[in-house]
Design an enzyme around this catalytic site. Structure first.
Site, PDB file in Angstrom:
ATOM      1  N   ARG A 111     -34.139  66.201 -22.160  1.00 27.13           N
ATOM      2  CA  ARG A 111     -34.402  66.499 -23.578  1.00 27.13           C
ATOM      3  C   ARG A 111     -35.895  66.432 -23.862  1.00 27.13           C
ATOM      4  NH1 ARG A 111     -31.503  63.271 -28.550  1.00 27.13           N
ATOM      5  NH2 ARG A 111     -32.673  61.486 -27.761  1.00 27.13           N
ATOM      6  N   SER A 112     -36.412  67.452 -24.543  1.00 29.27           N
ATOM      7  CA  SER A 112     -37.811  67.392 -24.989  1.00 29.27           C
ATOM      8  C   SER A 112     -37.846  67.255 -26.507  1.00 29.27           C
ATOM      9  CB  SER A 112     -38.588  68.616 -24.510  1.00 29.27           C
ATOM     10  OG  SER A 112     -38.872  68.489 -23.125  1.00 29.27           O
ATOM     11  N   GLY A 113     -37.588  68.342 -27.234  1.00 27.11           N
ATOM     12  CA  GLY A 113     -37.607  68.240 -28.698  1.00 27.11           C
ATOM     13  C   GLY A 113     -36.231  68.110 -29.323  1.00 27.11           C
ATOM     14  N   HIS A 115     -33.970  70.377 -29.950  1.00 25.29           N
ATOM     15  CA  HIS A 115     -33.596  71.440 -30.895  1.00 25.29           C
ATOM     16  C   HIS A 115     -32.523  72.377 -30.379  1.00 25.29           C
ATOM     17  CE1 HIS A 115     -36.899  69.945 -33.149  1.00 25.29           C
ATOM     18  NE2 HIS A 115     -36.853  70.902 -34.046  1.00 25.29           N
ATOM     19  N   ASP A 116     -31.992  72.091 -29.211  1.00 24.18           N
ATOM     20  CA  ASP A 116     -30.926  72.940 -28.698  1.00 24.18           C
ATOM     21  C   ASP A 116     -29.852  73.094 -29.785  1.00 24.18           C
ATOM     22  OD1 ASP A 116     -29.822  73.717 -25.630  1.00 24.18           O
ATOM     23  OD2 ASP A 116     -28.309  73.536 -27.197  1.00 24.18           O
ATOM     24  N   HIS A 185     -38.466  74.983 -25.688  1.00 23.05           N
ATOM     25  CA  HIS A 185     -38.898  76.219 -26.355  1.00 23.05           C
ATOM     26  C   HIS A 185     -39.633  77.150 -25.396  1.00 23.05           C
ATOM     27  CE1 HIS A 185     -39.758  78.744 -29.761  1.00 23.05           C
ATOM     28  NE2 HIS A 185     -41.064  78.676 -29.570  1.00 23.05           N
ATOM     29  N   TYR A 508     -29.718  85.883 -27.523  1.00 26.47           N
ATOM     30  CA  TYR A 508     -30.987  85.235 -27.158  1.00 26.47           C
ATOM     31  C   TYR A 508     -30.705  83.857 -26.582  1.00 26.47           C
ATOM     32  CZ  TYR A 508     -35.529  82.899 -27.991  1.00 26.47           C
ATOM     33  OH  TYR A 508     -36.685  82.185 -27.870  1.00 26.47           O
ATOM     34  N   ASN A 510     -32.422  81.152 -26.077  1.00 30.63           N
ATOM     35  CA  ASN A 510     -32.845  79.950 -26.807  1.00 30.63           C
ATOM     36  C   ASN A 510     -32.043  79.729 -28.095  1.00 30.63           C
ATOM     37  OD1 ASN A 510     -34.583  78.224 -25.547  1.00 30.63           O
ATOM     38  ND2 ASN A 510     -36.466  79.071 -26.411  1.00 30.63           N
ATOM     39  N   TYR A 511     -31.210  80.701 -28.462  1.00 24.19           N
ATOM     40  CA  TYR A 511     -30.276  80.477 -29.570  1.00 24.19           C
ATOM     41  C   TYR A 511     -28.926  80.094 -28.960  1.00 24.19           C
ATOM     42  CZ  TYR A 511     -33.309  82.535 -33.172  1.00 24.19           C
ATOM     43  OH  TYR A 511     -34.317  82.797 -34.051  1.00 24.19           O
TER      44      TYR A 511
HETATM   45  C1  LIG Z   1     -34.703  74.337 -36.576  1.00 24.20           C
HETATM   46  C2  LIG Z   1     -34.860  75.216 -35.387  1.00 24.20           C
HETATM   47  C3  LIG Z   1     -35.683  76.320 -35.455  1.00 24.20           C
HETATM   48  C4  LIG Z   1     -35.855  77.156 -34.350  1.00 24.20           C
HETATM   49  N1  LIG Z   1     -36.693  78.221 -34.432  1.00 24.20           N
HETATM   50  C5  LIG Z   1     -36.910  78.996 -33.335  1.00 24.20           C
HETATM   51  C6  LIG Z   1     -37.841  80.059 -33.365  1.00 24.20           C
HETATM   52  O1  LIG Z   1     -38.454  80.324 -34.386  1.00 24.20           O
HETATM   53  N2  LIG Z   1     -38.026  80.788 -32.231  1.00 24.20           N
HETATM   54  C7  LIG Z   1     -37.366  80.496 -31.073  1.00 24.20           C
HETATM   55  O2  LIG Z   1     -37.605  81.158 -30.066  1.00 24.20           O
HETATM   56  N3  LIG Z   1     -36.464  79.506 -31.029  1.00 24.20           N
HETATM   57  C8  LIG Z   1     -36.234  78.743 -32.123  1.00 24.20           C
HETATM   58  N4  LIG Z   1     -35.345  77.714 -32.055  1.00 24.20           N
HETATM   59  C9  LIG Z   1     -34.614  77.488 -30.801  1.00 24.20           C
HETATM   60  C10 LIG Z   1     -35.472  76.692 -29.824  1.00 24.20           C
HETATM   61  O3  LIG Z   1     -36.425  77.535 -29.203  1.00 24.20           O
HETATM   62  C11 LIG Z   1     -34.603  76.111 -28.723  1.00 24.20           C
HETATM   63  O4  LIG Z   1     -33.619  75.295 -29.284  1.00 24.20           O
HETATM   64  C12 LIG Z   1     -35.427  75.316 -27.716  1.00 24.20           C
HETATM   65  O5  LIG Z   1     -34.696  75.187 -26.529  1.00 24.20           O
HETATM   66  C13 LIG Z   1     -35.809  73.973 -28.250  1.00 24.20           C
HETATM   67  O6  LIG Z   1     -36.547  73.234 -27.329  1.00 24.20           O
HETATM   68  P1  LIG Z   1     -36.506  71.627 -27.418  1.00 24.20           P
HETATM   69  O7  LIG Z   1     -37.336  71.088 -26.336  1.00 24.20           O
HETATM   70  O8  LIG Z   1     -36.795  71.202 -28.807  1.00 24.20           O
HETATM   71  O9  LIG Z   1     -34.955  71.373 -27.193  1.00 24.20           O
HETATM   72  P2  LIG Z   1     -34.089  70.431 -26.245  1.00 24.20           P
HETATM   73  O10 LIG Z   1     -32.785  70.319 -26.947  1.00 24.20           O
HETATM   74  O11 LIG Z   1     -34.804  69.185 -25.911  1.00 24.20           O
HETATM   75  O12 LIG Z   1     -33.928  71.308 -24.940  1.00 24.20           O
HETATM   76  C14 LIG Z   1     -33.355  72.594 -24.944  1.00 24.20           C
HETATM   77  C15 LIG Z   1     -32.963  72.985 -23.510  1.00 24.20           C
HETATM   78  O13 LIG Z   1     -34.106  72.927 -22.663  1.00 24.20           O
HETATM   79  C16 LIG Z   1     -33.935  71.954 -21.622  1.00 24.20           C
HETATM   80  N5  LIG Z   1     -35.180  71.219 -21.460  1.00 24.20           N
HETATM   81  C17 LIG Z   1     -35.875  70.561 -22.414  1.00 24.20           C
HETATM   82  N6  LIG Z   1     -36.972  70.009 -21.888  1.00 24.20           N
HETATM   83  C18 LIG Z   1     -36.973  70.312 -20.568  1.00 24.20           C
HETATM   84  C19 LIG Z   1     -37.862  70.000 -19.495  1.00 24.20           C
HETATM   85  N7  LIG Z   1     -38.958  69.264 -19.692  1.00 24.20           N
HETATM   86  N8  LIG Z   1     -37.559  70.459 -18.252  1.00 24.20           N
HETATM   87  C20 LIG Z   1     -36.443  71.191 -18.049  1.00 24.20           C
HETATM   88  N9  LIG Z   1     -35.577  71.507 -19.036  1.00 24.20           N
HETATM   89  C21 LIG Z   1     -35.835  71.073 -20.281  1.00 24.20           C
HETATM   90  C22 LIG Z   1     -32.818  71.058 -22.122  1.00 24.20           C
HETATM   91  O14 LIG Z   1     -32.163  70.410 -21.053  1.00 24.20           O
HETATM   92  C23 LIG Z   1     -31.955  72.035 -22.876  1.00 24.20           C
HETATM   93  O15 LIG Z   1     -31.146  72.750 -21.977  1.00 24.20           O
HETATM   94  C24 LIG Z   1     -35.163  76.865 -33.152  1.00 24.20           C
HETATM   95  C25 LIG Z   1     -34.332  75.746 -33.091  1.00 24.20           C
HETATM   96  C26 LIG Z   1     -34.177  74.930 -34.193  1.00 24.20           C
HETATM   97  C27 LIG Z   1     -33.257  73.742 -34.129  1.00 24.20           C
END
Ligand SMILES: Cc1cc2nc3c(=O)[nH]c(=O)nc-3n(C[C@H](O)[C@H](O)[C@H](O)COP(=O)(O)OP(=O)(O)OC[C@H]3O[C@@H](n4cnc5c(N)ncnc54)[C@H](O)[C@@H]3O)c2cc1C
Ligand SMILES: *[C@@H]1O[C@H](CO)[C@@H](O)[C@H](O)[C@H]1NC(C)=O
Ligand SMILES: *[C@@H]1O[C@H](CO)[C@@H](O)[C@H](O)[C@H]1NC(C)=O
Ligand SMILES: *[C@@H]1O[C@H](CO)[C@@H](O)[C@H](O)[C@H]1NC(C)=O
Ligand SMILES: *[C@@H]1O[C@H](CO)[C@@H](O)[C@H](O)[C@H]1NC(C)=O
Ligand SMILES: *[C@@H]1O[C@H](CO)[C@@H](O)[C@H](O)[C@H]1NC(C)=O
Ligand SMILES: *[C@@H]1O[C@H](CO)[C@@H](O)[C@H](O)[C@H]1NC(C)=O
Ligand SMILES: *[C@@H]1O[C@H](CO)[C@@H](O)[C@H](O)[C@H]1NC(C)=O
Ligand SMILES: *[C@@H]1O[C@H](CO)[C@@H](O)[C@H](O)[C@H]1NC(C)=O
Ligand SMILES: *[C@@H]1O[C@H](CO)[C@@H](O)[C@H](O)[C@H]1NC(C)=O
Ligand SMILES: *[C@@H]1O[C@H](CO)[C@@H](O)[C@H](O)[C@H]1NC(C)=O
Length: 568
Positions: A111-113, A115-116, A185, A508, A510-511
């Protein structure tokens, strides 16, 4: 028709949960064996691991777990919780975690942020632990060569803030939500309002640092071309743990222009939306106009209507923008007074504020740093021994203020032909019936159409008018209510079927959307993976599978929608 895939998913889900207790030792014994292994691994290390282990017995466990949960649908009592959470301060902690998780066949979620959209970085159907990256979030900006090294646990808001500290004419293409993590992201695509000018985040990544399944620390050169390709759009969590990305900064003018104008059905919204589909993706690449349609109450007559919001970023001044819009998109009726000029970083904050209902933190002056975590506790890049203080206490997240999270469901689609006027009228009627779900259109064209579909795992490039997002937010913390709102979102998605890409109906990555299929990582994992893989990656899915098979043949880096290995 519409629920066939959902029903199959639910069927597999129930089948699998039924089999679970037969094949698993008790979670407590697994936890203890795993903990012992971790301790053994780090006993001679200068970076002891004990301080970064958080079990349900630690009082900080709920805080650490909930802190990076951004979808409250996965914060219910019914949500499976991790056996423990590791919050690495050093790469050796990650190496120990991988080695011991392999030994004990324990599922690791990264987990990083947080936002999944389906929360798969912090829950699982099977026993698991979280590798939580929030301590590794240093950012080093080098304005001279226009690059930056950004650790995975940094937020995109922190990244833009650090860039803006050094230069007001540099930025980076990311989504407009400052609390998103770099790890998820940037590894899964990353689109935002610079997409038409500069492409996605992944189109602007130049190097990476990652730990693979054998505990090796690799960079772009040592991991090789295929591996690097896979972790720039294919989602890193199927391939390794990303420590950091090196990004190429992009140039932006010192002053940019934003607007946010709204039109209801009574103000010709249908006509304007119809025109928008013919214009937005063909405008100069310096203009990005996002369209959001949502249901609104009209007080008089107790009626409902659709409120269409047109939100824009223009890399230039307001005069140029207004004259250009009046030439190319006069139906919108844009006026100079609708436009505001500001710096690039201010435009990011402005957009975050405009985009109400997006579930990103809003309102604080230093909003980009508002991760509700004290930023003086930032760790250093390659944290040196002298800086490493394993006290265990200072690393518990400290809340600055209550954050705004909701329960949510998201789905995505790609529009390749304009929706005809009667189609738009039909969709507006259905939206008014459903009331809650919103539709957002993000125009393509520009740079997006110029990049070949196999340059990165992300395949949705030329020939696309817009990416569509379906979004429903709700407050009720209840399983039944959640199911109801998820159903409404699925219904709107179904109503759109005649108008969007097919087949496959693209989505997409990331969605994240588990309706597209779930992988149980057993015998059928290749075919389960193809169900969502074809939609997220199209022809690139097969290449991802080959790379995965080569670098992680035993499928250690797995989850509900990971890239499967080839069937043996
Ligand atoms: C409120 C909101 C707004 C958003 N807006 C946009 C947008 O404008 N544009 C867009 O493109 N997307 C958007 N998203 C989607 C976002 O890009 C994805 O949810 C993204 O994966 C979030 O990254 P995270 O690190 O916060 O999530 P996490 O939930 O921490 O990780 C998401 C995925 O990546 C993997 N991961 C995380 N960190 C690592 C690491 N260090 N090494 C390997 N794998 C890892 C996790 O295991 C998981 O599978 C939005 C999401 C939310 C909730
Ligand atoms: C840990 O080390 C101790 C002694 O150093 C040993 O007895 C034990 O078996 C080891 N445990 C594991 C899980 O490796
Ligand atoms: C959790 O508890 C253990 C044992 O009491 C302790 O060593 C560790 O530092 C605690 N972890 C955190 C994150 O507080
Ligand atoms: C938590 O505490 C209970 C009760 O003391 C103990 O039985 C259990 O083993 C502990 N769990 C861990 C992971 O330390
Ligand atoms: C998540 O759930 C816990 C336990 O029910 C609750 O205390 C917490 O407030 C919830 N988080 C949010 C942000 O609502
Ligand atoms: C809607 O469009 C029509 C013609 O296309 C125009 O006559 C009318 O003034 C417009 N109404 C509004 C509120 O802009
Ligand atoms: C519209 O009003 C109804 C009834 O007053 C309310 O339940 C609903 O939430 C409102 N909808 C919106 C979109 O504001
Ligand atoms: C439409 O929604 C926006 C928020 O997105 C709001 O500011 C605006 O007032 C709404 N329009 C009308 C006519 O109420
Ligand atoms: C949370 O949202 C409400 C309105 O929905 C707003 O008044 C409040 O300021 C927000 N809180 C934060 C911390 O952004
Ligand atoms: C952050 O922590 C430092 C030292 O621990 C403290 O002095 C400072 O006030 C804290 N800042 C905030 C905003 O909590
Ligand atoms: C949601 O849809 C499913 C499948 O159509 C149905 O079985 C279920 O009852 C619905 N749930 C709610 C709360 O509407």
């Amino acid at each position: 028709m519409r629920n066939i895939s959902l029903e199959i998913v639910l069927f597999y889900f129930s089948l699998f949960s039924f089999l679970l207790p037969l094949s698993c030792p008790t979670s407590d014994s697994v936890t203890h064996a795993f903990l012992e292994c971790l301790e053994n691994h780090s006993q001679f290390s200068s970076y002891p691991i004990s301080g970064i282990i958080c079990t349900p017995n630690n009082s900080s466990y709920p805080t650490v777990l909930q802190h990076y949960i951004r979808n409250l649908r996965y914060n219910m009592s019914t949500t499976q919780k991790p056996l423990l959470i590791l919050t690495p301060m050093h790469e050796s902690h990650i190496q120990s975690a991988i080695t011991c998780a392999k030994t004990h066949s324990l599922q690791m979620k990264i987990r990083s942020g947080g936002h999944d959209y389906e929360g798969i970085s912090y829950w699982s159907e099977v026993p698991f632990f979280i590798l939580d990256m929030f301590n590794l979030r240093s950012i080093k900006v080098n304005i001279e060569d226009e690059t930056a090294w950004v650790q995975a646990g940094a937020t995109v808001g922190e990244m833009l803030y650090k860039i803006a500290e050094k230069s007001n004419t540099h930025g980076f293409p990311v989504g407009v939500c400052p609390t998103m993590g770099v790890g998820g992201h940037l590894s899964g695509g990353g689109y935002g309002y610079l997409m038409r000018k500069y492409g996605l985040s992944v189109d602007n990544i130049v190097d990476a640092q990652l730990i693979d399944v054998n505990g090796r620390v690799l960079n772009r050169e040592t991991m090789g071309k295929d591996f690097f390709w896979a972790i720039t759009g294919g989602g890193a969590s199927s391939f390794g743990v990303v420590l950091a990305y090196k990004i190429k900064l992009v140039r932006v003018p010192a002053k940019v222009t934003v607007f946010d104008v709204h039109r209801t059905l009574e103000q010709n919204a249908t006509e304007i939306v119809y025109r928008y589909q013919h214009v937005a993706h063909k405008l100069p690449k310096e203009i990005f106009i996002r369209l959001t349609m949502m249901v609104m109450n009209i007080t008089e007559g107790n009626k409902k209507t659709i409120n269409a919001s047109f939100m824009s970023l223009f890399l230039g001044d307001s005069e140029t923008l207004v004259s250009l819009m009046n030439k190319r998109f006069p139906e919108l009726g844009l006026k100079k007074k609708d436009c505001k000029e500001m710096s690039f970083v201010q435009s990011y904050i402005k957009w975050t504020n405009y985009a109400l209902g997006t579930n990103c933190d809003i309102g604080a002056p230093k909003v980009l740093l508002n991760r509700a975590y004290n930023s003086t506790h930032l760790t250093r890049w390659h944290s040196s021994k002298s800086r490493y203080r394993p006290s265990g206490r200072s690393r518990t997240p400290q809340f600055q203020k209550k954050k705004n999270s909701t329960h949510l469901k998201r789905k995505s689609d790609y529009l390749k032909e304009p929706i005809p006027k009667d189609g738009l009228e039909y969709i507006c009627k259905r939206m008014i019936e459903l009331e809650k779900p919103m539709l957002t259109f993000n125009p393509y064209g520009g740079k997006m159409a110029k990049i070949t579909p196999s340059a990165k795992p992300f395949p949705h490039r030329a020939g696309i008018i817009c990416k569509i997002q379906y979004a429903t937010n709700w407050k009720e913390n209840d399983v039944k209510e959640s199911e109801h709102y998820v159903n409404l979102t699925i219904m709107l998605h179904t109503y759109m079927t005649p108008f969007v890409s097919k087949p496959p109906r693209e989505a997409y990555f990331n969605y994240r959307d588990l309706d597209l299929g779930i992988n149980h990582n057993g015998h059928g994992s290749y075919f389960e993976g193809a169900a969502y893989g074809d939609k997220y990656f199209k022809h690139n899915f097969k290449r991802l599978v080959h790379i995965k098979t080569k670098i992680d043949p035993d499928n250690f880096f797995r989850h509900e929608q990971s890239i499967p290995t080839l069937p043996s």
